[in-house]
Enzyme design. Structure first.
Site, mmCIF file in Angstrom:
data_model
loop_
_atom_site.group_PDB
_atom_site.id
_atom_site.type_symbol
_atom_site.label_atom_id
_atom_site.label_comp_id
_atom_site.label_asym_id
_atom_site.label_seq_id
_atom_site.Cartn_x
_atom_site.Cartn_y
_atom_site.Cartn_z
ATOM 1 N N GLY A 162 22.769 42.924 18.141
ATOM 2 C CA GLY A 162 23.083 42.963 19.572
ATOM 3 C C GLY A 162 24.555 42.665 19.822
ATOM 4 O O GLY A 162 25.188 41.946 19.050
ATOM 5 N N ARG A 170 26.800 39.084 26.997
ATOM 6 C CA ARG A 170 26.700 37.990 27.969
ATOM 7 C C ARG A 170 27.484 36.747 27.531
ATOM 8 O O ARG A 170 27.681 35.823 28.303
ATOM 9 C CB ARG A 170 25.219 37.626 28.199
ATOM 10 C CG ARG A 170 24.469 38.662 29.023
ATOM 11 C CD ARG A 170 22.956 38.441 29.002
ATOM 12 N NE ARG A 170 22.335 38.918 27.766
ATOM 13 C CZ ARG A 170 21.039 38.852 27.498
ATOM 14 N NH1 ARG A 170 20.210 38.292 28.362
ATOM 15 N NH2 ARG A 170 20.551 39.323 26.366
ATOM 16 N N GLN A 191 22.075 49.052 12.136
ATOM 17 C CA GLN A 191 21.436 49.706 13.278
ATOM 18 C C GLN A 191 22.529 50.309 14.151
ATOM 19 O O GLN A 191 23.365 49.606 14.693
ATOM 20 C CB GLN A 191 20.641 48.673 14.101
ATOM 21 C CG GLN A 191 19.931 49.294 15.298
ATOM 22 C CD GLN A 191 19.580 48.254 16.366
ATOM 23 O OE1 GLN A 191 20.059 47.124 16.348
ATOM 24 N NE2 GLN A 191 18.755 48.665 17.309
ATOM 25 N N ASP A 213 19.940 35.007 17.271
ATOM 26 C CA ASP A 213 20.445 34.162 18.361
ATOM 27 C C ASP A 213 19.483 33.038 18.727
ATOM 28 O O ASP A 213 19.590 32.441 19.791
ATOM 29 C CB ASP A 213 20.789 35.018 19.595
ATOM 30 C CG ASP A 213 19.562 35.559 20.312
ATOM 31 O OD1 ASP A 213 18.435 35.403 19.821
ATOM 32 O OD2 ASP A 213 19.741 36.156 21.406
ATOM 33 N N GLY A 246 10.826 37.201 28.118
ATOM 34 C CA GLY A 246 9.614 37.985 28.331
ATOM 35 C C GLY A 246 8.433 37.033 28.495
ATOM 36 O O GLY A 246 8.484 35.884 28.069
ATOM 37 N N TYR A 275 51.115 10.537 7.103
ATOM 38 C CA TYR A 275 50.522 11.792 6.641
ATOM 39 C C TYR A 275 50.429 11.737 5.120
ATOM 40 O O TYR A 275 51.449 11.566 4.442
ATOM 41 C CB TYR A 275 51.364 13.006 7.075
ATOM 42 C CG TYR A 275 50.837 14.271 6.444
ATOM 43 C CD1 TYR A 275 49.523 14.683 6.689
ATOM 44 C CD2 TYR A 275 51.614 15.027 5.567
ATOM 45 C CE1 TYR A 275 49.009 15.815 6.080
ATOM 46 C CE2 TYR A 275 51.102 16.163 4.962
ATOM 47 C CZ TYR A 275 49.794 16.549 5.221
ATOM 48 O OH TYR A 275 49.275 17.655 4.619
ATOM 49 N N ARG A 320 68.204 4.764 0.577
ATOM 50 C CA ARG A 320 68.631 4.826 1.981
ATOM 51 C C ARG A 320 70.071 4.348 2.055
ATOM 52 O O ARG A 320 70.586 3.715 1.133
ATOM 53 C CB ARG A 320 67.733 3.945 2.851
ATOM 54 C CG ARG A 320 67.863 2.486 2.493
ATOM 55 C CD ARG A 320 66.950 1.591 3.310
ATOM 56 N NE ARG A 320 67.203 0.199 2.964
ATOM 57 C CZ ARG A 320 66.244 -0.703 2.798
ATOM 58 N NH1 ARG A 320 64.976 -0.368 2.929
ATOM 59 N NH2 ARG A 320 66.554 -1.945 2.503
HETATM 60 C C1 UD1 Z 1 14.266 39.312 23.777
HETATM 61 C C2 UD1 Z 1 12.833 39.756 24.080
HETATM 62 C C3 UD1 Z 1 12.219 38.790 25.104
HETATM 63 C C4 UD1 Z 1 12.277 37.385 24.544
HETATM 64 C C5 UD1 Z 1 13.697 36.993 24.166
HETATM 65 C C6 UD1 Z 1 13.684 35.685 23.405
HETATM 66 C C7 UD1 Z 1 12.668 42.185 23.827
HETATM 67 C C8 UD1 Z 1 12.670 43.496 24.511
HETATM 68 N N1 UD1 Z 1 12.818 41.111 24.606
HETATM 69 O O1 UD1 Z 1 15.033 39.437 24.954
HETATM 70 O O2 UD1 Z 1 10.862 39.139 25.353
HETATM 71 O O3 UD1 Z 1 11.767 36.482 25.508
HETATM 72 O O4 UD1 Z 1 14.276 37.985 23.281
HETATM 73 O O5 UD1 Z 1 14.979 35.245 23.118
HETATM 74 O O6 UD1 Z 1 12.533 42.124 22.616
HETATM 75 N N2 UD1 Z 1 19.136 42.979 18.782
HETATM 76 C C9 UD1 Z 1 19.404 43.923 17.813
HETATM 77 N N3 UD1 Z 1 19.523 45.219 18.166
HETATM 78 C C10 UD1 Z 1 19.376 45.640 19.462
HETATM 79 C C11 UD1 Z 1 19.098 44.671 20.455
HETATM 80 C C12 UD1 Z 1 18.975 43.345 20.083
HETATM 81 O O7 UD1 Z 1 19.549 43.578 16.640
HETATM 82 O O8 UD1 Z 1 19.500 46.844 19.694
HETATM 83 C C13 UD1 Z 1 19.020 41.552 18.394
HETATM 84 C C14 UD1 Z 1 20.055 40.685 19.080
HETATM 85 O O9 UD1 Z 1 21.210 40.580 18.273
HETATM 86 C C15 UD1 Z 1 19.352 39.351 19.226
HETATM 87 C C16 UD1 Z 1 17.887 39.738 19.311
HETATM 88 O O10 UD1 Z 1 17.775 41.061 18.805
HETATM 89 O O11 UD1 Z 1 19.535 38.513 18.107
HETATM 90 C C17 UD1 Z 1 17.367 39.670 20.736
HETATM 91 O O12 UD1 Z 1 18.133 40.555 21.529
HETATM 92 P P1 UD1 Z 1 18.513 40.183 23.034
HETATM 93 O O13 UD1 Z 1 19.220 41.333 23.623
HETATM 94 O O14 UD1 Z 1 19.172 38.862 23.079
HETATM 95 O O15 UD1 Z 1 17.063 40.095 23.684
HETATM 96 P P2 UD1 Z 1 16.637 39.288 24.982
HETATM 97 O O16 UD1 Z 1 17.132 40.004 26.167
HETATM 98 O O17 UD1 Z 1 17.024 37.875 24.836
HETATM 99 CA CA CA Z 2 18.306 36.765 23.311
#
Ligand code: UD1
Ligand code: CA
Length: 448
Positions: free
Chosen positions: A13, A17, A77, A106, A143, A351, A425
């Site tokens: 991701g 934010r 990805q 995360d 979620g 130091y 000195r």
């Molecule tokens: C996601 C969940 C949500 C949950 C929350 C918990 C989904 C659709 N939603 O939301 O239900 O409550 O996490 O923290 O799954 N990532 C990728 N590739 C992508 C998108 C995301 O690797 O294309 C990774 C991000 O780096 C991150 C994790 O997946 O580590 C979660 O992605 P993030 O966008 O933070 O999801 P949330 O909106 O928090």
């Molecule tokens: Ca998240």
């Protein structure tokens, strides 16, 4: 080792934010990048396969992963079309049997114990999917687990959830365990969600329920499921982690008068019987022995503090500082890549870098090792029992012998043999009555 466990860590991701160009999972958290905590948790479960999903160009993250978890494989990805799509990217690296545990890069506070509980619950129920649910005090952004008669039927993203579901349902931590064989079918079943242009991994739950496959939710401590999406959440997670680390030290017998002001790293080793005064910061790689006292406002990283040592107040120990038993480093003293032998002292305003200080040696106030000539670093050696007078500059490379004395204010550029007295000195000139005469002349010049 669990013969049939694979772990996938999603970290592709963008972390927009966070409003910071640094990749989200590389933000430091108690001495480790965020993803380092997740790798450590994964490591506790000893998976046979460990895959980290990254976006193209996340070479800095791949480098950290390679260093912290040499056995991990990276799946790329590209583009990032959601959490479901991220697992698809790892698909080719996953075995077709056993359990696939999905962790988020995360979500760093997840413990190995809770993750293992989820994996075990999935296996025991032979569920297609097991989801780790939680009830955080502030559910915003998560979620929701839609439960019917106590059974999980669907995960609804907050944006799609109605007020009742938002208010009452448990939250999705994002951590899920899958039956590897059925995961492939579920991934194929995910549809692109037009609202965000993403494949939601969370949709795998409804897809399994549609097929009549068992799905379970396991509730865990909400602190462990706290995700990091913003700087505020990073700070919140850091606070929770510090609480945890301080609690462990207090339980083990370390004295902290104001633990809330002491900041630790995950690898901080502080022996029972040591004292950490208020406002002490321990960066990564610190080891403090029993009976040592770190006085207020000291900053340590990569340092070893031996038994009975005294550090600070206002001391800075940088990587490679090694204080042997009962050594003392006082206020406004910086020590880097230097060993202070047993009972050696640098009590004020010094130091000490790239140095070896023998047992019982005394570095007077303002002693400076001049270790850097603008091109290279050089070492200073001070023998056991040597006495370095105040305000001495030791121009490295240089060796001051054991038992020798260096006069205050010296600039030492040549080696001093054992037991010698070195004075480097300008000799003092004292002109009797000249101060009064000078003052009289100056006053006359000003016309008084
Ligand atoms: C996601 C969940 C949500 C949950 C929350 C918990 C989904 C659709 N939603 O939301 O239900 O409550 O996490 O923290 O799954 N990532 C990728 N590739 C992508 C998108 C995301 O690797 O294309 C990774 C991000 O780096 C991150 C994790 O997946 O580590 C979660 O992605 P993030 O966008 O933070 O999801 P949330 O909106 O928090
Ligand atoms: Ca998240």
């Amino acid at each position: 080792m669990n013969q049939s466990l694979s772990i996938v860590i999603l970290a592709a991701g963008k972390g927009t934010r966070m409003r910071n160009p640094r990749p989200k999972v590389l933000h430091p958290l108690a001495g480790l990048p965020v993803i380092g905590h997740v790798l450590a948790t994964a490591g506790e479960l000893a998976p046979t396969t460990l895959v980290v999903v990254l976006a193209d160009g996340m070479d800095d993250v791949a480098e950290v992963v390679g260093r912290l978890a040499p056995g991990a494989q990276v799946a790329v990805q590209e583009p990032q079309l959601g959490t479901g799509h991220a697992v698809m990217a790892a698909r080719a690296l996953l075995p077709g049997r056993g359990t696939v545990l999905v962790l988020y890069g995360d979500t760093p506070l997840l413990s190995g114990t809770t993750a293992a509980r989820l994996v075990q619950a999935r296996a025991e129920a032979d569920a297609a999917v097991a989801v780790l649910g939680m009830r955080p005090p502030d559910p915003t952004g998560y979620g929701r687990l839609r439960m019917v008669d106590g059974r999980l039927v669907e995960i609804v993203e907050e944006r799609h959830a109605d007020a009742e579901l938002r208010a009452t349902a448990p939250c999705n931590s994002g951590i899920m365990a899958f039956d590897a064989a059925r995961l492939a079918v579920l991934l194929d079943a995910l549809a692109l969600r037009p609202e965000k242009g993403e494949y939601y991994l969370t949709d795998a739950v409804a897809a399994a329920v549609d097929r009549g496959w068992p799905v379970i939710a396991v509730e865990g401590p909400w602190e462990e499921g706290q995700g990091i999406n913003s700087q505020a959440q990073l700070a919140e997670v850091a606070g929770m982690l510090q609480e945890r680390l301080r609690g462990r030290l207090l339980d083990s017998g370390v004295t902290m008068e104001a633990p809330g002001t002491v900041f630790l790293s995950v690898d901080s080793i502080v022996a029972p019987g040591a004292i950490l005064e208020p406002y002490v910061v321990l960066g990564p790689g610190v080891r403090i022995a029993a009976g040592a006292v770190v006085h207020a406002f000291s900053h340590l990283e990569g340092a070893v503090v031996g038994p009975g040592c005294s550090v600070g107040p206002f001391a800075r120990l940088r990587p490679g500082a090694d204080l042997e038993e009962s050594a003392r480093v006082g206020n406004f003293v910086e020590v880097k890549a230097a060993r202070l032998g047993r009972g050696a002292k640098a009590n004020h305003l010094s130091y000490v870098g790239d140095a070896e200080v023998g047992a019982g040696a005394n570095l007077g106030a303002g002693t400076i090792t001049c270790n850097y000539d603008g091109f290279a670093k050089h070492r200073t050696q001070v023998g056991a029992g040597a006495f370095i007078g105040s305000n001495t500059a030791l121009v490295a490379p240089v060796r001051v012998g054991a038992g020798s004395i260096v006069a205050a204010g010296s600039t030492i550029t040549a080696d001093v043999p054992d037991d010698a007295l070195a004075v480097a000195r300008e000799r003092q000139h004292t002109l009797p009555h000249r101060a009064a005469a000078l003052r009289a002349r100056l006053a006359a010049r000003r016309g008084r």
